[in-house]
Design a protein around this motif. Structure first.
Motif, PDB file in Angstrom:
ATOM      1  N   LYS A  25      44.429   5.782   4.229  1.00 44.18           N
ATOM      2  CA  LYS A  25      44.893   4.709   3.563  1.00 44.18           C
ATOM      3  C   LYS A  25      44.789   3.459   4.468  1.00 44.18           C
ATOM      4  O   LYS A  25      44.215   2.177   3.865  1.00 44.18           O
ATOM      5  N   ASN A  26      45.299   3.245   5.353  1.00 41.74           N
ATOM      6  CA  ASN A  26      45.467   2.283   6.373  1.00 41.74           C
ATOM      7  C   ASN A  26      44.653   2.256   7.352  1.00 41.74           C
ATOM      8  O   ASN A  26      44.489   1.822   8.747  1.00 41.74           O
ATOM      9  N   TYR A  27      43.177   2.668   7.325  1.00 43.26           N
ATOM     10  CA  TYR A  27      42.259   2.857   8.384  1.00 43.26           C
ATOM     11  C   TYR A  27      41.735   1.573   8.581  1.00 43.26           C
ATOM     12  O   TYR A  27      41.451   0.793   7.758  1.00 43.26           O
ATOM     13  N   THR A  28      41.679   1.214   9.962  1.00 39.58           N
ATOM     14  CA  THR A  28      40.811   0.053  10.463  1.00 39.58           C
ATOM     15  C   THR A  28      40.049   0.411  11.501  1.00 39.58           C
ATOM     16  O   THR A  28      39.704   1.451  11.927  1.00 39.58           O
ATOM     17  N   LYS A  29      39.195  -0.565  11.707  1.00 40.45           N
ATOM     18  CA  LYS A  29      38.079  -0.340  12.789  1.00 40.45           C
ATOM     19  C   LYS A  29      38.683  -0.015  14.088  1.00 40.45           C
ATOM     20  O   LYS A  29      39.801  -0.550  14.482  1.00 40.45           O
ATOM     21  N   HIS A  30      37.922   0.782  14.710  1.00 40.86           N
ATOM     22  CA  HIS A  30      38.107   1.013  16.205  1.00 40.86           C
ATOM     23  C   HIS A  30      38.106  -0.067  17.103  1.00 40.86           C
ATOM     24  O   HIS A  30      37.065  -1.173  16.753  1.00 40.86           O
TER      25      HIS A  30
END
Length: 129
Positions: A25-30
């Motif tokens: 759900k809260n995936y962001t770029k590495h």
């Protein structure tokens, strides 16, 4: 919060796993992906995108360091003052790890201290309509 109350999802292909949904759900770029985006050619493309009505703010207000879109310039400027943005800037000051650095850590070369990268908050251009 506790555990999910969903029952009976073992072999169902129709339902999506709630655990998988929560994890992504809260995936962001590495950070290494953002470092690649910060290169001048990629940054120019991201900051000057075409109007896309499917993205927040029509893809015109983008924070390069946090990889987020904002509704307007005011929201983007307020984001620059937040703790989340400042923490991301601090994390981006470290140079991303490379395979050569991993080899040196494993004993296949001499140690070279970790470098830092200068990262500043992007400039915002306000359009007068």
């Amino acid at each position: 919060m506790g555990k999910s109350k969903q029952i009976g999802n073992h072999n169902s292909t129709r339902k999506k796993s709630i655990g998988k949904t929560w994890k992504t759900k809260n995936y962001t770029k590495h950070l290494d992906q953002i470092h690649a985006d910060m290169k001048p050619s990629a940054a120019a493309k991201l900051l000057k995108q075409e109007v896309d009505y499917d993205v927040t703010g029509s893809a015109q207000h983008y924070c390069l360091h946090c990889a987020r879109y904002f509704v307007d310039v005011k929201a983007l400027k307020e984001h620059f003052k937040t703790k989340v943005h400042k923490k991301r800037i601090k994390l981006l000051k470290e140079e991303p790890y490379t395979q050569a650095e991993a080899d040196r850590a494993a004993g296949m070369g001499s140690y070279i201290p970790h470098k830092t990268v200068e990262v500043k908050t992007q400039d915002v251009e306000e359009k007068m309509d």
